[in-house]
Design a protein around this motif. Structure first.
Motif, PDB file in Angstrom:
ATOM      1  N   ASP A 282       0.836  -1.197   0.000  1.00  0.00           N
ATOM      2  CA  ASP A 282       0.000   0.000   0.000  1.00  0.00           C
ATOM      3  C   ASP A 282       0.875   1.253   0.000  1.00  0.00           C
ATOM      4  O   ASP A 282       1.575   1.543   0.967  1.00  0.00           O
ATOM      5  CB  ASP A 282      -0.905  -0.009   1.237  1.00  0.00           C
ATOM      6  CG  ASP A 282      -1.892   1.150   1.259  1.00  0.00           C
ATOM      7  OD1 ASP A 282      -2.105   1.771   0.201  1.00  0.00           O
ATOM      8  OD2 ASP A 282      -2.446   1.430   2.345  1.00  0.00           O
ATOM      9  N   LEU A 283       0.844   1.995  -1.125  1.00  0.00           N
ATOM     10  CA  LEU A 283       1.569   3.265  -1.233  1.00  0.00           C
ATOM     11  C   LEU A 283       0.615   4.297  -1.832  1.00  0.00           C
ATOM     12  O   LEU A 283       0.465   4.390  -3.051  1.00  0.00           O
ATOM     13  CB  LEU A 283       2.815   3.120  -2.118  1.00  0.00           C
ATOM     14  CG  LEU A 283       4.130   2.732  -1.435  1.00  0.00           C
ATOM     15  CD1 LEU A 283       5.252   2.657  -2.461  1.00  0.00           C
ATOM     16  CD2 LEU A 283       4.498   3.710  -0.331  1.00  0.00           C
ATOM     17  N   PRO A 284      -0.055   5.065  -0.982  1.00  0.00           N
ATOM     18  CA  PRO A 284      -1.098   5.968  -1.486  1.00  0.00           C
ATOM     19  C   PRO A 284      -0.589   7.089  -2.373  1.00  0.00           C
ATOM     20  O   PRO A 284      -1.368   7.694  -3.108  1.00  0.00           O
ATOM     21  CB  PRO A 284      -1.725   6.526  -0.205  1.00  0.00           C
ATOM     22  CG  PRO A 284      -0.683   6.347   0.850  1.00  0.00           C
ATOM     23  CD  PRO A 284       0.058   5.102   0.484  1.00  0.00           C
ATOM     24  N   GLY A 285       0.709   7.389  -2.356  1.00  0.00           N
ATOM     25  CA  GLY A 285       1.225   8.495  -3.152  1.00  0.00           C
ATOM     26  C   GLY A 285       1.412   8.173  -4.617  1.00  0.00           C
ATOM     27  O   GLY A 285       1.617   9.096  -5.434  1.00  0.00           O
ATOM     28  N   ILE A 286       1.365   6.908  -4.998  1.00  0.00           N
ATOM     29  CA  ILE A 286       1.583   6.547  -6.401  1.00  0.00           C
ATOM     30  C   ILE A 286       0.416   7.049  -7.254  1.00  0.00           C
ATOM     31  O   ILE A 286      -0.740   6.719  -6.997  1.00  0.00           O
ATOM     32  CB  ILE A 286       1.779   5.029  -6.556  1.00  0.00           C
ATOM     33  CG1 ILE A 286       3.112   4.629  -5.928  1.00  0.00           C
ATOM     34  CG2 ILE A 286       1.724   4.614  -8.028  1.00  0.00           C
ATOM     35  CD1 ILE A 286       3.407   3.147  -5.983  1.00  0.00           C
ATOM     36  N   GLY A 287       0.733   7.853  -8.253  1.00  0.00           N
ATOM     37  CA  GLY A 287      -0.281   8.450  -9.121  1.00  0.00           C
ATOM     38  C   GLY A 287      -0.715   9.834  -8.702  1.00  0.00           C
ATOM     39  O   GLY A 287      -1.308  10.564  -9.508  1.00  0.00           O
ATOM     40  N   GLU A 288      -0.423  10.219  -7.459  1.00  0.00           N
ATOM     41  CA  GLU A 288      -0.764  11.566  -6.993  1.00  0.00           C
ATOM     42  C   GLU A 288       0.303  12.560  -7.466  1.00  0.00           C
ATOM     43  O   GLU A 288       1.328  12.190  -8.013  1.00  0.00           O
ATOM     44  CB  GLU A 288      -0.885  11.587  -5.472  1.00  0.00           C
ATOM     45  CG  GLU A 288      -1.988  10.701  -4.922  1.00  0.00           C
ATOM     46  CD  GLU A 288      -3.381  11.160  -5.332  1.00  0.00           C
ATOM     47  OE1 GLU A 288      -3.587  12.380  -5.531  1.00  0.00           O
ATOM     48  OE2 GLU A 288      -4.274  10.291  -5.448  1.00  0.00           O
ATOM     49  N   ASN A 289       0.031  13.858  -7.239  1.00  0.00           N
ATOM     50  CA  ASN A 289       1.008  14.922  -7.512  1.00  0.00           C
ATOM     51  C   ASN A 289       1.368  15.006  -8.996  1.00  0.00           C
ATOM     52  O   ASN A 289       2.494  15.321  -9.356  1.00  0.00           O
ATOM     53  CB  ASN A 289       2.278  14.695  -6.675  1.00  0.00           C
ATOM     54  CG  ASN A 289       3.197  15.896  -6.649  1.00  0.00           C
ATOM     55  OD1 ASN A 289       2.770  17.022  -6.426  1.00  0.00           O
ATOM     56  ND2 ASN A 289       4.481  15.673  -6.908  1.00  0.00           N
ATOM     57  N   LEU A 290       0.406  14.759  -9.873  1.00  0.00           N
ATOM     58  CA  LEU A 290       0.657  14.843 -11.313  1.00  0.00           C
ATOM     59  C   LEU A 290       0.870  16.301 -11.712  1.00  0.00           C
ATOM     60  O   LEU A 290       0.007  17.150 -11.501  1.00  0.00           O
ATOM     61  CB  LEU A 290      -0.521  14.235 -12.079  1.00  0.00           C
ATOM     62  CG  LEU A 290      -0.448  14.274 -13.600  1.00  0.00           C
ATOM     63  CD1 LEU A 290       0.778  13.531 -14.126  1.00  0.00           C
ATOM     64  CD2 LEU A 290      -1.736  13.670 -14.196  1.00  0.00           C
TER      65      LEU A 290
END
Length: 520
Positions: A282-290
């Motif tokens: 579980d890594l919630p940051g993947i895909g964020e901060n585009l």
């Protein structure tokens, strides 16, 4: 597992033979005792004049060497933007304009401030000097007369300094001809593949380097929390596993790196399980901060044709710092020696037979987007929601309004004014801030700089995906090295920054322990 799969292995497996991947593969195989396998989804660029001739870059967009990612609807922007991502050896350095800026000191220091220890300007500066690319100013033979007059007019209208060599020293503003990674004598690219891989491919002097072309990496192999290999599919549909004895380095870019991780069960657990993908980490940051550099366009018809000599039709540019408190420029313009009207035409604007364009660009946008999967099928493209012009204070939208106004000031100033017959779009009747904003946002396009979707950060940053050593948090034997690790976007074109990330990653790998976790 069949024994044939056990024997297909290398010390390092590099996913993506693009801008950073080319650097890393070349540097690691300087040691003859180190083996590297590169997995590249596209064909070679060798003997491809359509790729290697810089002047032909525009013809690559949307063609068979383009992954061509759509964006989801953008309520405050242009919902028809297609994000070009290169499907060819060298990646986007084989596909772009090769405008080459060393990131500004304020860009790197911003990273360090975001928790990327060791990525400050003083630490990163030496990597620029290591680059093998031929980075030179636009050659005199390629300096178009109208581009020269744009430079003179911008200097006269705005009082900004003329810059000869944007990479010679840091700048806050200025106008001049760009530095490009190219060979002026034949207009050949000095891309990552040309500079770092071609010499060894052509000489055949790196038996420890293997490049698998037109081969798609669709899933990572994990043994607990350790990455041990990459599942690949060839053009003819064959599937197999390539094992990594030491590490996997993912260099697939800001779109395909998070895509690969999520299809491997690494990412936001709730989202993955909703699609039926087993979440293994579980890594919630993947895909964020585009992140991206959006820009708009203003077009003029010229008084007849303009000279044709040019390196790549957008050889000069302008940087402005409106806010004296900003660390660097906060408004940028490309000057196109062509009428760049793809998006205005959708709104009914005409394309003049002869014309030029200025494209006000947002160097430090405040809007942040998100990339996410819509299907468990790895072949389905991910959704890109850049959330253009959604920042709370409308800083991004206001930047474009200021840009259109400044472009008009330059166009009214000699010697550029003498070339211009009329403003085609948005047209001189569009004058209020509200009208300019509506136009600028709805014809906005991209300069194809997606970044940030696996950002680097400190241990206490819950949305950081990699640590300052580029290792994925909570996993072993795997790093990321591409524009997805950018925590913030540089004010300038990011290609050189990606090359420098590649150089630093190669150094981190070469200087690290050779026996820890080695699965030979």
């Amino acid at each position: 597992m069949p024994s044939s799969l056990e024997t297909e292995a290398a010390d390092y497996v590099v996913v993506g033979g693009g801008t950073a991947g080319s650097v890393i593969a070349s540097r690691l195989t300087e040691d003859p005792d180190v083996t590297v396998t590169v997995i590249e989804g596209g064909p070679t660029d060798i003997d491809r004049p359509d790729v290697l001739t810089l002047r032909r870059w525009l013809g690559l967009l949307g063609g068979d060497l383009d992954y061509d990612y759509p964006t989801v609807p953008q309520p405050r922007g242009n919902s028809h933007i297609r994000h070009s991502r290169a499907r060819v050896l060298g990646g986007c350095s084989s596909h772009n304009t090769l405008i080459s800026f060393k990131p500004l000191p304020s860009d790197w220091d911003e990273w360090a401030g975001a928790g990327a220890e060791g990525w400050d300007a003083a630490s990163m500066d030496p990597y620029f000097d290591r680059l093998r690319n031929n980075i030179v100013a636009v050659d005199e033979q390629d300096r178009n007369a109208i581009a020269r007059d744009f430079v003179d007019a911008a200097q006269a209208a705005l009082g900004v300094p003329r810059v000869e060599g944007f990479n010679k020293k840091p700048f806050h503003e200025g106008v001049g001809f760009f530095d490009l990674a190219y060979h002026p004598e034949n207009n050949k690219r000095s891309s990552a593949s040309v500079a770092y891989l071609h010499p060894h491919i052509e000489a055949g002097d790196r038996p420890n380097l293997r490049i698998l072309l037109e081969t798609w990496a669709y899933k990572l192999e994990l043994d607990g929390t350790r990455a041990t290999g990459v599942h690949i599919r060839t053009e003819d549909g064959e599937e197999r596993l390539v094992r990594a004895r030491r590490e996997v380095i993912v260099c697939a870019g800001a779109v395909d790196t998070p895509r690969l991780l999520m299809h491997s069960g690494i990412g936001p657990k709730r989202d993955l399980e909703a699609l039926g993908i087993a979440a293994v980490h579980d890594l919630p940051g993947i895909g964020e901060n585009l992140l991206d550099h959006p820009e708009s366009v203003i077009v003029w018809e010229t008084n007849g044709p303009i000279p044709e000599n040019s390196a790549m039709d957008s050889d000069a540019g302008l940087f402005v710092r409106r806010d004296p408190e900003s660390g660097g420029p906060d408004l940028m313009f490309h000057f196109y020696q062509i009428p760049f009207t793809d998006n205005p035409e959708r709104l009914g604007y005409e394309k003049p037979e002869h014309g030029v364009s200025m494209t006000p660009n947002i160097p430090k946008p405040r809007s942040r987007g998100r990339l996410y999967l819509t299907s468990a099928d790895p072949a389905v493209k991910p959704a890109l929601d850049f959330r253009y012009f959604t920042d709370e204070d409308d800083y991004d939208g206001n930047t474009l309004v200021d840009g259109i106004k400044l472009a008009r000031e330059i166009a009214r100033t000699e010697p550029l004014a003498g070339w211009l017959k009329r403003e085609v779009c948005p047209g001189p009747e569009v004058t209020s801030d509200e009208e300019i904003s509506a136009y600028a946002r709805h014809v906005a396009h991209t300069v194809y700089h997606p970044a940030g979707t696996c950002r680097i950060g400190a241990a206490d940053d819950e949305l950081a995906v990699v640590d300052p050593e580029l290792r994925i948090r909570g996993l072993e034997g795997i790093r990321i090295a591409d524009a997805s690790v950018f925590p913030t976007i540089p004010a300038v074109n990011p290609m050189i920054g990606v090359l420098m990330v590649g150089e630093k990653c190669a150094e981190l790998l070469a200087s690290g322990p050779k026996d820890e976790g080695d699965v030979r």
